[in-house]
Design an enzyme around this catalytic site. Structure first.
Site: not given
Ligand code: DGJ
Length: 756
Positions: A186, A354, A429, A462, A464-466, A524
């Site tokens: 990351w 978000d 997360r 956008k 996303d997937m975290n 990020d």
């Molecule tokens: C992770 C993304 O990489 C960021 O740009 C942002 O969208 C956040 N998530 C939001 O939670």
């Protein structure tokens, strides 16, 4: 063109040739992958076994030359004498596939499953191999700048077969190579690592469930003397977003076996009689003109055959994204104020990131509940979208549909929808993944996202997937297939929506996602100096049109480094430009600068997004064949720096060009107490007067404006001097650490004699 002549197969393209032959035993032997050659050249690539090698296991005891271990093969099995890594593994069974036929046709071989694939003009060759109860297809689709390979295994027997590994391709290349992989994590994506490929295996793999920021699936193999402009280089990539695996290892005979496919770790698939398994497509690319040419070929392939058709070559809007500026803390009023400012600066798309739904006021709750938070957005999404659009900008929205917070209505209603194992759930997360292998979960996501997209005028998403997955092996693969199904169902019907995929930044920067989303949020990490590494290394495999690149506030959240606004812009220009900071806090001088940046970018947008990209000694260069733009980037400066030479490639040596630089404002505040050397009053470096001056006045930086021939620019022109510690001068580049410049090179109508 695909030629089949006396057991020789030749994929003969203008840019490359790929040859193999079927030997008398029905084994497929690799001959050549490289510069274009003639089919008649095949014999020169034959590997003559002579009396064979010591300690061999032979196919035919009467012929000591029939050992598979020492031959360059196009596919290999196990238990038959080839002791190198095999691209296929069946539980407890040998594999010995022999040639059974072939066919060629125009176009691609469509998948039976939801895997995405390269599309467009190509010719396909299928080689059919068989062994008792099994049929294996090696599929080759020849595109102009790259070859795409995949395999399909079918159980033609009457018993189930347990498949543990099936690579998309395997190939034995003669030569000594280094393998370049791109590793990280990351905010630290795409760190280049070069490893010599010898007798010990070099592996590039991901085990997180996604293609990952730890190890991008794309990699290079190159001969030691390769440079940006010369030498033999191969590029490989996988059209896949899950666990991947690639290996390279050199044999004693000098062949490097390279293979790539779904990661076999924990992978097991039972194929019932009549069932088949399809691997994702792998992309193979070659150049004998160095890394630069290889990259251009990969870029052309991605721009023409990977990104969705509607977005191929289409200009990408300049966007404003709310994340770094607001995080979860916003109201409709604040967003509309930001939108006014973004519009004034020249942004074309306003993206709400978000925090807009359910209890999503921090990252501990709400994922999964896509009801708009009316406290923050009293007029709902439709109301906000309409208001933004009324200001003259498009509107875009963030989603993270694959995940769920345990603290959400969705999880409370359907705890069984989360992807868990038999142990207490482990969170990433504060969230779990949804089990996309379940049809009801996929339907829920499709319904929620589609509903929102149709309820308001949203022209950008956008996605996303975290978090990393806990799913293993075949389930991890089925998750990815489920994701592709969902993306296809939502965006196949809405091709004009610009989809930008994101996974904590570049945790899923791969060709699979790019088949749905024309651009990806690179990282990020928005510090431009870090971006030099991230975007620079991405450029080996992916074109600039796929890079989401934003200007953020400095000091940067990821590094605490303060960088000049000019450099933040200059780096983000080489991608799809956006702004991601609280515009309310811009000083008047910064507002002016941002406006000028966007204006400049718009004027040269197609060169930046689609121009031919090169990595140069001083930075980067893009060119559309007419206009060339070069970025010169500095990290830490040295005292008494030498002169810099700007070399431009690809110009017509006999033509005459104008070279200008992008005007750049130098902030007064950066000089602090040094100002006493240039103004008569002793200004307090910490005082209000300097702060005021800094917000309103700037000094001039050196501007380049000259005429030069293509030949001169090719050999290099000396740039104006850098700051030397002897005072301020308008003809000096007074930038300090992390400074940069942009040079624009365009042909002049007249030649030198006419100018005089
Ligand atoms: C992770 C993304 O990489 C960021 O740009 C942002 O969208 C956040 N998530 C939001 O939670």
């Amino acid at each position: 063109m695909i030629i089949n002549q006396n057991g020789i197969f030749h994929i003969q393209m203008e840019e490359y040739s790929y040859l193999f032959r079927i030997d008398p035993y029905g084994i497929v032997q690799h001959l050549h992958f490289g510069a274009p050659v003639r089919t008649e050249d095949a014999e020169g690539f034959f590997c003559h076994p002579g009396l064979g090698w010591g300690s061999c296991t032979v196919l035919d005891d009467a012929d000591s030359g029939t050992c598979l271990d020492d031959k360059p093969l196009e596919w290999s099995g196990s238990g038959r004498g080839d002791y190198r890594e095999s691209p296929i593994e069946l539980s407890g069974r040998s594999t010995d596939f022999r040639f059974a036929g072939s066919r060629t046709y125009k176009g691609v071989a469509p998948f039976d499953c939801t895997l995405p694939q390269a599309k467009g003009d190509c010719e396909t060759l299928e080689i059919l191999l068989e062994q008792q109860g099994l049929r294996l297809k090696l599929i080759y689709s020849a595109f102009a700048t790259a070859l795409v390979r995949r395999t399909v295994l079918e159980n033609t027997g009457s018993e189930p077969v347990s498949l543990n590994k099936l690579m998309s391709f395997s190939l034995d290349l003669h030569g000594d190579f280094r393998m370049t992989t791109f590793n990280g994590g990351w905010i630290a994506e795409m760190r280049r690592q070069d490893t010599p490929v010898g007798g010990s295996k070099v592996v590039n793999e991901s085990l997180t469930g996604a293609s990952s920021n730890r190890h991008n699936p794309g990699f290079l193999l190159w001969e030691e003397d390769a440079t940006e402009t010369s030498g033999r280089v191969y590029g490989f990539n996988l059209i896949y977003s899950g666990n991947h695996y690639a290996a390279a290892q050199q044999s004693l005979q000098g062949f490097t076996r390279v293979m790539q496919g779904i990661n076999p770790s924990n992978f097991c698939r039972i194929l019932q009689p009549g069932e088949q398994f399809e691997t994702p497509e792998a992309v193979l690319c070659h150049s004998d003109a160095g890394f630069g040419d290889l990259s251009c070929r990969m870029h052309t392939f991605v721009n023409h055959h990977i990104v969705p058709e509607y977005w191929q070559g289409r200009p990408r809007p300049v966007k404003y994204n709310s994340w770094e500026g607001c995080m979860f803390d916003f109201s409709q009023r604040r967003l509309l104020d930001l939108a006014d400012r973004a519009k004034k600066m020249g942004c074309e798309l306003f993206v709400l990131d978000d925090g807009w739904f359910g209890q999503r006021n921090n990252d501990r709750a709400g994922l999964g509940d896509y009801a708009v938070n009316r406290k923050k957005l009293p007029e709902g999404m439709e109301g906000l979208a309409d208001r933004i659009r009324a200001k003259g900008m498009e509107f875009g929205l963030w989603f993270e549909p694959e995940s769920v917070n345990p603290d959400s209505d969705l999880y409370r209603a359907h705890p069984d929808w989360a992807l868990t194992d038999e142990f207490t759930p482990v969170l990433g997360r504060h969230q779990l993944l949804l089990d996309l292998t379940k049809p009801e979960v996929r339907d829920y996501i499709v319904e929620k996202v589609s509903g929102l997209l149709d309820s308001a005028k949203i022209s950008y998403v956008k996605w996303d997937m975290n978090r990393h997955s806990i799913a293993l092996g075949a389930k991890a693969h089925d998750f990815v297939l489920g994701l592709y199904e969902v993306l296809g169902r939502i965006f196949g019907l809405r091709p004009r929506i610009l989809l930008e995929s994101c996974s904590s930044g570049g945790n899923r920067f791969d060709l699979g996602m790019l088949c749905f989303s024309p651009q990806v949020w690179c990282s990020d990490d928005t510090d431009p100096i870090e971006r030099l590494t991230i975007q620079g290394n991405l450029s080996f495999l992916y074109p600039q049109s796929t890079f989401g690149a934003h200007v953020s506030a400095a000091p940067h959240a990821q590094t605490l480094r303060a960088t000049p606004l000019a450099t933040r812009g200059n780096v983000a220009f080489f991608g799809c430009l956006g702004y991601e900071l609280d515009l309310k806090h811009l000083l008047p001088v910064e507002e002016k600068e941002v406006k000028a940046q966007i204006e400049f970018y718009k004027a040269h947008r197609s060169v930046f997004q689609y121009g031919e990209f090169s990595r140069t000694a001083l930075g980067w260069q893009v060119s559309d064949g007419t206009t060339t733009i070069a970025g010169v980037f500095h990290t830490l400066v040295h005292a008494a720096p030498g002169y810099e030479k700007l070399r431009i490639t690809g110009l017509n040596r006999d033509s005459v060009y104008s070279v200008t630089s992008l005007a750049q404002a130098i902030r007064v505040g950066q000089f602090g107490s040094l100002l006493k050397h240039v103004v008569p009053v002793n200004i307090d470096p910490n005082g209000a007067l300097l702060r005021l001056a800094d917000s309103r006045f700037t000094l001039k930086n050196a501007v380049e404006d000259l005429t030069a021939s293509g030949a001169a620019l090719h050999s290099g022109i000396l740039l104006k001097p850098l700051f030397r510690g002897t005072g301020y001068d308008e003809n000096q580049r007074t930038q300090g650490d992390f400074g940069s410049d942009i040079y624009i090179i365009v042909p002049k109508k007249q030649d030198f004699s006419e100018i005089k």
